[in-house]
Write a protein that holds these residues in place. Structure first.
Motif: not given
Length: 145
Positions: A35-54
């Motif tokens: 994994h070189k780069t990771v960007v969390v694009e959206t999160t669930h209501p509890d703050g945990r990652p939902h959609r992630v681009r890497m």
């Protein structure tokens, strides 16, 4: 053709701490070499990652992937591939079970590359992913969090 594998290993931390390590998706490059780069694009209501681009690089193949993460408290997490230049499918799951000395982690991974690759290359990439999950996550949780 999709290829699946699974492994189980123990981490000397309670399931909440292990899941906190898994949920720190933005920190994947710290413990997962591919994994070189990771960007969390959206999160669930509890703050945990939902959609992630890497951006991922393994066995000489470079890919930009978008994955969706799904959470079941501190018991399990799964992801599924949404977009990729190199794969038709990627699904993974971490399932956590409390033990006397910490947490048993059951990890499963299914990948289906788009480009025809020799079987040994697919298995090598999958083996590297499995080893990274075990060694990298264990070290990250036990020493970093």
């Amino acid at each position: 053709m999709a290829v699946s594998s699974s492994s189980s290993f123990e981490i000397k931390a309670d399931p909440g701490r292990v899941m906190a390590g898994i949920a720190a998706v933005d920190r994947l490059p710290e413990w997962s070499g591919p994994h070189k780069t990771v960007v969390v694009e959206t999160t669930h209501p509890d703050g945990r990652p939902h959609r992630v681009r890497m951006t991922v690089s393994i066995i000489g193949l470079h890919d930009e992937q978008v994955v969706d993460y799904y959470w079941n408290g501190d018991e399990s997490m799964s992801w599924t591939l949404v977009e990729s230049h190199q794969q038709h499918q990627q699904d993974g799951t971490y399932t956590l079970t409390a033990t006397e000395s910490g947490t048993r982690v059951d990890f499963t991974l299914t990948i289906d590359p788009k480009i025809p690759l020799p079987g040994f290359m697919v298995k090598k990439a999958q083996k590297m992913a499995m080893e990274t999950a075990e060694r990298g996550l264990t070290k990250f949780v036990e020493q970093q969090l």
